[in-house]
Motif scaffolding. Sequence first.
Motif, PDB file in Angstrom:
ATOM      1  N   LEU A 225       0.825  -1.204   0.000  1.00 40.78           N
ATOM      2  CA  LEU A 225       0.000   0.000   0.000  1.00 40.78           C
ATOM      3  C   LEU A 225       0.862   1.257   0.000  1.00 40.78           C
ATOM      4  O   LEU A 225       0.562   2.235  -0.692  1.00 40.78           O
ATOM      5  CB  LEU A 225      -0.922  -0.006   1.219  1.00 40.78           C
ATOM      6  N   LYS A 226       1.930   1.237   0.755  1.00 36.72           N
ATOM      7  CA  LYS A 226       2.810   2.406   0.800  1.00 36.72           C
ATOM      8  C   LYS A 226       3.505   2.624  -0.537  1.00 36.72           C
ATOM      9  O   LYS A 226       3.895   3.756  -0.862  1.00 36.72           O
ATOM     10  CB  LYS A 226       3.838   2.236   1.924  1.00 36.72           C
ATOM     11  N   ALA A 227       3.659   1.559  -1.328  1.00 37.76           N
ATOM     12  CA  ALA A 227       4.261   1.698  -2.660  1.00 37.76           C
ATOM     13  C   ALA A 227       3.276   2.274  -3.673  1.00 37.76           C
ATOM     14  O   ALA A 227       3.671   2.596  -4.797  1.00 37.76           O
ATOM     15  CB  ALA A 227       4.770   0.351  -3.151  1.00 37.76           C
ATOM     16  N   GLY A 228       2.007   2.387  -3.281  1.00 39.56           N
ATOM     17  CA  GLY A 228       1.034   3.019  -4.159  1.00 39.56           C
ATOM     18  C   GLY A 228      -0.183   2.193  -4.509  1.00 39.56           C
ATOM     19  O   GLY A 228      -1.103   2.692  -5.165  1.00 39.56           O
ATOM     20  N   ALA A 229      -0.223   0.919  -4.112  1.00 33.38           N
ATOM     21  CA  ALA A 229      -1.386   0.089  -4.417  1.00 33.38           C
ATOM     22  C   ALA A 229      -2.613   0.585  -3.667  1.00 33.38           C
ATOM     23  O   ALA A 229      -2.507   1.134  -2.560  1.00 33.38           O
ATOM     24  CB  ALA A 229      -1.104  -1.365  -4.056  1.00 33.38           C
ATOM     25  N   ASP A 230      -3.770   0.392  -4.259  1.00 29.77           N
ATOM     26  CA  ASP A 230      -5.033   0.740  -3.611  1.00 29.77           C
ATOM     27  C   ASP A 230      -5.620  -0.445  -2.861  1.00 29.77           C
ATOM     28  O   ASP A 230      -6.446  -0.270  -1.961  1.00 29.77           O
ATOM     29  CB  ASP A 230      -6.036   1.213  -4.670  1.00 29.77           C
ATOM     30  N   ALA A 231      -5.225  -1.639  -3.258  1.00 27.26           N
ATOM     31  CA  ALA A 231      -5.660  -2.871  -2.607  1.00 27.26           C
ATOM     32  C   ALA A 231      -4.495  -3.848  -2.643  1.00 27.26           C
ATOM     33  O   ALA A 231      -3.635  -3.768  -3.519  1.00 27.26           O
ATOM     34  CB  ALA A 231      -6.874  -3.464  -3.311  1.00 27.26           C
ATOM     35  N   VAL A 232      -4.478  -4.758  -1.683  1.00 31.15           N
ATOM     36  CA  VAL A 232      -3.406  -5.750  -1.628  1.00 31.15           C
ATOM     37  C   VAL A 232      -4.018  -7.141  -1.642  1.00 31.15           C
ATOM     38  O   VAL A 232      -5.006  -7.412  -0.970  1.00 31.15           O
ATOM     39  CB  VAL A 232      -2.502  -5.561  -0.390  1.00 31.15           C
ATOM     40  N   ALA A 233      -3.425  -7.998  -2.447  1.00 31.20           N
ATOM     41  CA  ALA A 233      -3.948  -9.347  -2.627  1.00 31.20           C
ATOM     42  C   ALA A 233      -2.832 -10.359  -2.431  1.00 31.20           C
ATOM     43  O   ALA A 233      -1.642 -10.030  -2.516  1.00 31.20           O
ATOM     44  CB  ALA A 233      -4.555  -9.497  -4.016  1.00 31.20           C
ATOM     45  N   ALA A 234      -3.222 -11.575  -2.165  1.00 31.14           N
ATOM     46  CA  ALA A 234      -2.266 -12.669  -2.009  1.00 31.14           C
ATOM     47  C   ALA A 234      -3.004 -13.969  -2.259  1.00 31.14           C
ATOM     48  O   ALA A 234      -4.235 -14.021  -2.229  1.00 31.14           O
ATOM     49  CB  ALA A 234      -1.639 -12.665  -0.613  1.00 31.14           C
ATOM     50  N   ALA A 235      -2.250 -15.016  -2.506  1.00 33.44           N
ATOM     51  CA  ALA A 235      -2.844 -16.324  -2.764  1.00 33.44           C
ATOM     52  C   ALA A 235      -2.441 -17.327  -1.680  1.00 33.44           C
ATOM     53  O   ALA A 235      -3.237 -17.704  -0.834  1.00 33.44           O
ATOM     54  CB  ALA A 235      -2.436 -16.826  -4.148  1.00 33.44           C
ATOM     55  N   ASN A 236      -1.190 -17.741  -1.683  1.00 39.08           N
ATOM     56  CA  ASN A 236      -0.776 -18.885  -0.878  1.00 39.08           C
ATOM     57  C   ASN A 236      -0.965 -18.690   0.617  1.00 39.08           C
ATOM     58  O   ASN A 236      -1.322 -19.634   1.332  1.00 39.08           O
ATOM     59  CB  ASN A 236       0.693 -19.217  -1.171  1.00 39.08           C
ATOM     60  N   ILE A 237      -0.738 -17.489   1.110  1.00 33.31           N
ATOM     61  CA  ILE A 237      -0.809 -17.271   2.559  1.00 33.31           C
ATOM     62  C   ILE A 237      -2.199 -17.569   3.117  1.00 33.31           C
ATOM     63  O   ILE A 237      -2.343 -17.968   4.271  1.00 33.31           O
ATOM     64  CB  ILE A 237      -0.366 -15.835   2.907  1.00 33.31           C
ATOM     65  N   TRP A 238      -3.224 -17.427   2.275  1.00 28.49           N
ATOM     66  CA  TRP A 238      -4.588 -17.670   2.736  1.00 28.49           C
ATOM     67  C   TRP A 238      -4.848 -19.149   2.999  1.00 28.49           C
ATOM     68  O   TRP A 238      -5.744 -19.500   3.764  1.00 28.49           O
ATOM     69  CB  TRP A 238      -5.595 -17.153   1.719  1.00 28.49           C
ATOM     70  N   HIS A 239      -4.088 -20.021   2.371  1.00 32.62           N
ATOM     71  CA  HIS A 239      -4.326 -21.451   2.524  1.00 32.62           C
ATOM     72  C   HIS A 239      -3.716 -22.020   3.807  1.00 32.62           C
ATOM     73  O   HIS A 239      -4.152 -23.061   4.297  1.00 32.62           O
ATOM     74  CB  HIS A 239      -3.742 -22.221   1.338  1.00 32.62           C
ATOM     75  N   PHE A 240      -2.719 -21.361   4.331  1.00 30.27           N
ATOM     76  CA  PHE A 240      -1.919 -21.974   5.388  1.00 30.27           C
ATOM     77  C   PHE A 240      -1.956 -21.230   6.709  1.00 30.27           C
ATOM     78  O   PHE A 240      -1.292 -21.625   7.649  1.00 30.27           O
ATOM     79  CB  PHE A 240      -0.469 -22.106   4.914  1.00 30.27           C
ATOM     80  N   LYS A 241      -2.732 -20.163   6.795  1.00 35.75           N
ATOM     81  CA  LYS A 241      -2.854 -19.434   8.052  1.00 35.75           C
ATOM     82  C   LYS A 241      -4.327 -19.284   8.405  1.00 35.75           C
ATOM     83  O   LYS A 241      -5.110 -18.780   7.599  1.00 35.75           O
ATOM     84  CB  LYS A 241      -2.188 -18.051   7.960  1.00 35.75           C
ATOM     85  N   GLU A 242      -4.695 -19.727   9.577  1.00 35.11           N
ATOM     86  CA  GLU A 242      -6.066 -19.603  10.027  1.00 35.11           C
ATOM     87  C   GLU A 242      -6.365 -18.147  10.353  1.00 35.11           C
ATOM     88  O   GLU A 242      -5.511 -17.412  10.858  1.00 35.11           O
ATOM     89  CB  GLU A 242      -6.309 -20.483  11.259  1.00 35.11           C
ATOM     90  N   LEU A 243      -7.595 -17.692  10.047  1.00 34.00           N
ATOM     91  CA  LEU A 243      -8.017 -16.316  10.257  1.00 34.00           C
ATOM     92  C   LEU A 243      -7.047 -15.345   9.596  1.00 34.00           C
ATOM     93  O   LEU A 243      -6.653 -14.320  10.156  1.00 34.00           O
ATOM     94  CB  LEU A 243      -8.145 -16.014  11.755  1.00 34.00           C
ATOM     95  N   ALA A 244      -6.653 -15.677   8.356  1.00 32.89           N
ATOM     96  CA  ALA A 244      -5.680 -14.857   7.643  1.00 32.89           C
ATOM     97  C   ALA A 244      -6.200 -13.452   7.363  1.00 32.89           C
ATOM     98  O   ALA A 244      -5.405 -12.509   7.264  1.00 32.89           O
ATOM     99  CB  ALA A 244      -5.280 -15.539   6.332  1.00 32.89           C
ATOM    100  N   ASP A 245      -7.512 -13.297   7.247  1.00 34.51           N
ATOM    101  CA  ASP A 245      -8.064 -11.972   7.004  1.00 34.51           C
ATOM    102  C   ASP A 245      -7.835 -11.068   8.199  1.00 34.51           C
ATOM    103  O   ASP A 245      -7.338  -9.950   8.070  1.00 34.51           O
ATOM    104  CB  ASP A 245      -9.557 -12.083   6.698  1.00 34.51           C
ATOM    105  N   ARG A 246      -8.159 -11.563   9.378  1.00 27.42           N
ATOM    106  CA  ARG A 246      -7.991 -10.744  10.580  1.00 27.42           C
ATOM    107  C   ARG A 246      -6.524 -10.481  10.880  1.00 27.42           C
ATOM    108  O   ARG A 246      -6.142  -9.380  11.268  1.00 27.42           O
ATOM    109  CB  ARG A 246      -8.669 -11.435  11.771  1.00 27.42           C
ATOM    110  N   GLY A 247      -5.682 -11.493  10.671  1.00 26.50           N
ATOM    111  CA  GLY A 247      -4.255 -11.298  10.895  1.00 26.50           C
ATOM    112  C   GLY A 247      -3.684 -10.239   9.981  1.00 26.50           C
ATOM    113  O   GLY A 247      -2.893  -9.387  10.398  1.00 26.50           O
ATOM    114  N   GLY A 248      -4.091 -10.278   8.711  1.00 25.12           N
ATOM    115  CA  GLY A 248      -3.615  -9.288   7.761  1.00 25.12           C
ATOM    116  C   GLY A 248      -4.108  -7.891   8.083  1.00 25.12           C
ATOM    117  O   GLY A 248      -3.354  -6.911   8.008  1.00 25.12           O
ATOM    118  N   LYS A 249      -5.370  -7.776   8.465  1.00 23.45           N
ATOM    119  CA  LYS A 249      -5.923  -6.454   8.749  1.00 23.45           C
ATOM    120  C   LYS A 249      -5.368  -5.870  10.046  1.00 23.45           C
ATOM    121  O   LYS A 249      -5.170  -4.649  10.151  1.00 23.45           O
ATOM    122  CB  LYS A 249      -7.443  -6.527   8.785  1.00 23.45           C
ATOM    123  N   ARG A 250      -5.088  -6.715  11.004  1.00 24.96           N
ATOM    124  CA  ARG A 250      -4.458  -6.199  12.227  1.00 24.96           C
ATOM    125  C   ARG A 250      -3.064  -5.667  11.931  1.00 24.96           C
ATOM    126  O   ARG A 250      -2.643  -4.654  12.505  1.00 24.96           O
ATOM    127  CB  ARG A 250      -4.406  -7.302  13.288  1.00 24.96           C
TER     128      ARG A 250
END
Length: 262
Positions: A225-250
């Motif tokens: 985001l600091k590099a200029g993106a308006d949204a950030v996406a990922a693929a693999n990390i979502w498969h292997f971390k529980e509650l990845a949405d909350r962890g990322g947003k925190r």
Amino acid sequence: MLMPRLIPVLLLLNGRLVRSERFDTHQIIGDPLHEVARFNDWTVDELIYLDITREGGLERGRTDSGNRAYGTSMDVLEAVASHCFMPLTWGGRVSSVDHVREIFARGADKVAINTAAIETPALMSEIANRFGVQALVVSIDAKAKDDGWEVMTRGGRTATGRDPVAWAKEAEDRGAGEILLQSLDRDGRGTGYDLALIEAVSSAVTIPVIACSGVGMYEHYAKGLKAGADAVAAANIWHFKELADRGGKRALQRAGFDVRMP
């Protein structure tokens, strides 16, 4: 200012959910519906599905452990959309306005195009004029080279000679509503986004840029985001971390970003 979005990108290969590394190594994760249920529970911001099938049809075996057998990729989309309670983008092997119409009829909210945009640039304007710019995401797969980057198509196998910055500008001019920016070199490596690529493309366009490829830890999101993106996406990390949405947003909150928590 809009809140930054945090978006899972799910990859489908012959009807199965897979993880990817550098666009050429794939590990089967399971059935495409399993993750949708998790993401509904997590109330993620939105969801991107990319069909990266290169040849052959959908696999009809491996229906054990709750995996389903699908007839076509559109059957996968319809099943996913019927269980998906957040905005859904569908991409992969999109070829025509009629194909886009079917994708929307099967339940997607946006369509992502890559190879077809390069090979038939007028398709971008046709889609934008028919369905609105908000419905069109142009996906750019970039590979690093000595003097910058090069746009790749057909799953990273075909070099185009196009510069991703110039191509992003053209895509915007032709009606793209968003850019999904992926790095072949960073895909699946967990070393972080290509920040220079994100900065170069984001500074050249006015439409939102979704950064993808390379996330290995939650702290990578803020850097994108600091590099200029308006949204950030990922693929693999979502498969292997529980509650990845909350962890990322925190992690984004800790970095000073205002995000929508579940």
